[in-house]
Scaffold this active site. Structure first.
Site, short mmCIF file in Angstrom:
data_model
loop_
_atom_site.label_atom_id
_atom_site.label_comp_id
_atom_site.label_asym_id
_atom_site.label_seq_id
_atom_site.Cartn_x
_atom_site.Cartn_y
_atom_site.Cartn_z
N LYS A 78 0.84 -1.21 0.00
CA LYS A 78 0.00 0.00 0.00
C LYS A 78 0.87 1.26 0.00
O LYS A 78 0.68 2.16 -0.81
CB LYS A 78 -0.90 0.01 1.26
CG LYS A 78 -1.58 1.34 1.52
CD LYS A 78 -2.41 1.31 2.78
CE LYS A 78 -1.69 1.70 4.04
NZ LYS A 78 -1.47 3.15 4.25
N CYS A 172 -5.09 8.46 9.51
CA CYS A 172 -5.27 7.78 10.80
C CYS A 172 -5.03 8.78 11.94
O CYS A 172 -4.16 9.64 11.83
CB CYS A 172 -4.23 6.68 10.97
SG CYS A 172 -4.63 5.16 10.16
N ASP A 363 4.25 0.16 12.13
CA ASP A 363 3.03 -0.42 11.56
C ASP A 363 2.83 -1.88 11.97
O ASP A 363 1.81 -2.48 11.63
CB ASP A 363 3.06 -0.31 10.02
CG ASP A 363 2.83 1.13 9.55
OD1 ASP A 363 2.48 1.99 10.38
OD2 ASP A 363 3.00 1.39 8.34
C1 UD1 Z 1 4.48 6.50 6.43
C2 UD1 Z 1 3.51 5.34 6.25
C3 UD1 Z 1 2.98 4.87 7.61
C4 UD1 Z 1 4.14 4.56 8.55
C5 UD1 Z 1 5.10 5.75 8.64
C6 UD1 Z 1 6.33 5.44 9.46
C7 UD1 Z 1 2.52 5.83 4.11
C8 UD1 Z 1 1.28 6.16 3.34
N1 UD1 Z 1 2.41 5.76 5.43
O1 UD1 Z 1 3.71 7.57 6.99
O2 UD1 Z 1 2.19 3.68 7.39
O3 UD1 Z 1 3.62 4.28 9.84
O4 UD1 Z 1 5.54 6.12 7.31
O5 UD1 Z 1 6.97 4.32 8.99
O6 UD1 Z 1 3.56 5.61 3.54
N2 UD1 Z 1 6.64 14.05 11.07
C9 UD1 Z 1 6.79 15.38 11.43
N3 UD1 Z 1 6.90 16.28 10.42
C10 UD1 Z 1 6.88 15.92 9.10
C11 UD1 Z 1 6.73 14.57 8.76
C12 UD1 Z 1 6.62 13.64 9.77
O7 UD1 Z 1 6.81 15.72 12.58
O8 UD1 Z 1 6.99 16.79 8.25
C13 UD1 Z 1 6.51 13.06 12.15
C14 UD1 Z 1 5.14 12.37 12.12
O9 UD1 Z 1 4.19 13.11 12.86
C15 UD1 Z 1 5.46 11.04 12.75
C16 UD1 Z 1 6.90 10.76 12.30
O10 UD1 Z 1 7.44 12.03 11.92
O11 UD1 Z 1 5.44 11.16 14.14
C17 UD1 Z 1 7.02 9.80 11.14
O12 UD1 Z 1 6.29 10.29 10.03
P1 UD1 Z 1 6.61 9.83 8.53
O13 UD1 Z 1 7.82 8.97 8.51
O14 UD1 Z 1 6.60 11.03 7.70
O15 UD1 Z 1 5.35 8.91 8.20
P2 UD1 Z 1 4.31 9.06 7.02
O16 UD1 Z 1 5.04 9.32 5.74
O17 UD1 Z 1 3.21 9.95 7.42
#
Ligand code: UD1
Length: 486
Positions: A78, A172, A363
């Site tokens: 996904k 989520c 995850d």
């Molecule tokens: C992706 C996955 C999700 C997985 C996550 C971590 C997809 C669609 N989803 O989510 O299933 O759980 O990676 O492996 O690919 N953060 C910030 N600022 C930002 C970006 C992120 O503070 O600009 C924080 C987020 O709030 C979170 C952490 O960093 O606490 C990790 O986020 P990130 O790695 O970006 O996850 P996603 O890309 O949202």
């Protein structure tokens, strides 16, 4: 060097009915196949009720099962396929993406691409994404609010048009999930942002230019958006502290098939040599296997004994999960594209800390918390990636699990048995874990809010049944009566 920091439905029954967010108003729909039911509820238009209807909701009913055994092929990832659809925007024309899972998040992302002007056609597990007529349009809030990953069109839209308007994302409810790192990463490449009534507007007044970018945290989404912008920036970009997830490698591979020059994906430093947008072209690409789906089924095997084999997955994607499963007393074996599990004794307790890849995946945290809750002793589960990702614990405690939450730690005292209970999916992975819990628990477990599970697991009930689980997808009426759908 720029350091990036946190400064920054329809009728199920043929009779008239109303369906909103998985809630159905209608007559007994009778038996139908899972996909038909799901498609009607997620994708079909709303029809007004003309007669008296009863309220009902789709649920998954899981009953204590003897074992989960056999072989199951996992779907395409996904988290990869979503970004591959977005990446297709960069190469004007029809890209063909194989091994795309039949899940609702993919439908949402396809609709996001359609809203931009793309033609997206599915044939079984292959999507053809024709981006010839994509225009510089705003991604609608109605779609973006359903799924946070919609934000991944930001990089490709800016790359293709030098401008983008994207509603701020939803998804989520697992923590604040900011996008500041996406913005700072792209800003380093010359993108300027303006937040206008909930819509993020990106523009490139002086053109895109390569730069040295260091992410404060290896964010998956920020790495992807920065990468998809840098591929058409003028000059070289070095992206440090980049996310190393297999889905990042998959995205880089597709970008390279389109004519981009990305190297080092899968390591913490990614090098990108910008190429002219006009040199990019559509491509054909096959999505990697879903490591989280594979891990979920392996947890099922560990829970009920197995032997259970997942295929269509590179075992190196799940090194840390395999290590923990072995530490819990499971026999795990693997080959090029398969992993098998068997458990003979009782599960042993284990401590788990979620971390960015190649650390233990957040995850799989809920699924492993379930295993710990039936282990012989106490385990500590630490969530380091997301805040507020222990919602699953509260639901599993309703089934008799003994868990104490202390900040981002969960102390899990193993119990001998869980008891079936009515529970609710709180998020995608937690929902899948609750169904597994129901298979191990005494009696019957009714899992509600299963729209979360449909977001990321293709035919979860069908696959579990194939492995011998006593599980059904049902319509639950207001009076608690159940009608089997699958
Ligand atoms: C992706 C996955 C999700 C997985 C996550 C971590 C997809 C669609 N989803 O989510 O299933 O759980 O990676 O492996 O690919 N953060 C910030 N600022 C930002 C970006 C992120 O503070 O600009 C924080 C987020 O709030 C979170 C952490 O960093 O606490 C990790 O986020 P990130 O790695 O970006 O996850 P996603 O890309 O949202």
């Amino acid at each position: 060097m720029v350091h990036v920091g946190s400064t920054a439905d329809a009728s199920l029954c043929g009779a008239p009915c109303i369906i909103t967010d998985g809630k159905h108003r209608g007559r007994n729909p009778g038996r139908m196949v899972w996909w038909d039911s799901w498609f009607r509820c997620v994708c079909a238009p709303v029809i007004e009720a003309k007669d008296t209807c009863i309220m009902s909701e789709e649920v998954i009913v899981a009953r204590e099962s003897e074992n989960l055994t056999g072989t199951i092929k996992v779907s395409g990832a996904k988290n990869s396929a979503l970004k591959l659809i977005a990446a297709a925007i960069l190469g004007r024309g029809a890209s063909v993406i194989h091994n795309v899972p039949l899940i609702s998040d993919i439908e949402v992302m396809s609709d996001v691409a359609r809203a931009m002007g793309a033609e997206v056609v599915r044939t079984d597990h292959t999507l053809t994404v024709d981006t010839t007529n994509v225009q510089d349009k705003e991604t609608p809030y109605a779609l973006v609010s359903k799924m946070r990953a919609s934000i991944s069109v930001l990089g490709p839209m800016v790359g293709r048009f030098g401008h983008a308007r994207v509603s701020m994302p939803g998804g989520c409810q697992i923590g604040a999930r900011k996008i500041d790192m996406h913005l700072v990463g792209m800003s380093a490449l010359g993108v300027q942002f303006n937040l206008d009534h909930g819509v993020l507007e990106a523009s490139v007044p002086d053109g895109l230019h390569g730069n040295d970018v260091c992410l404060e945290f290896p964010s998956v989404g920020a790495t992807e958006n920065t990468m998809m912008t840098a591929v058409v920036a003028n000059g070289h970009t070095t992206l440090e502290n980049a996310a190393r997830e297999p889905e990042i490698v998959d995205l880089a591979n597709m970008l390279n098939s389109m004519g981009c020059k990305v190297s080092g994906a899968g390591n913490s430093t990614i090098e990108i040599e910008g190429v002219p947008l006009e040199s990019l072209h559509p491509c054909e690409h096959t999505t990697v296997g879903d490591r989280i789906e594979a891990g979920t089924f392996l947890v099922g095997g560990a829970l009920l004994g197995g032997p259970l084999t997942v295929t269509g997955i590179d075992p190196s994607f799940l090194r840390m999960a395999i290590l923990k499963l072995r530490a819990m007393g499971c026999d795990v074996d693997y080959g090029d594209d398969w992993i098998s599990i068997r458990r003979t004794g009782r599960l042993k307790p284990v401590d788990i800390q979620t971390l960015p890849h190649p650390g233990f995946p957040t995850d799989l945290q809920a699924q492993f918390m379930l295993l710990c809750s039936l282990a012989d002793g106490s385990s500590v589960v630490t969530e380091n990636v997301f805040e507020n990702r222990f919602m699953f614990a509260e639901e599993i405690m309703r089934m008799g699990a003994d868990i104490t939450i202390d900040g981002h730690h969960a102390i899990v005292e193993g119990v001998d048995k869980l008891e079936g209970a009515p529970v609710s999916s709180t998020d995608l992975r937690g929902g899948a874990a609750l169904v597994l819990a129901g298979l191990a628990a005494e009696g019957e477990t009714i899992v509600r809010s299963i729209g979360h599970i449909d977001r990321g697991y293709e035919d979860y009930v069908g696959k579990l049944r194939h492995l011998g689980a006593d599980v059904e997808r049902c319509l639950m009426n207001d009076d608690g009566s159940l009608v089997a759908l699958q």
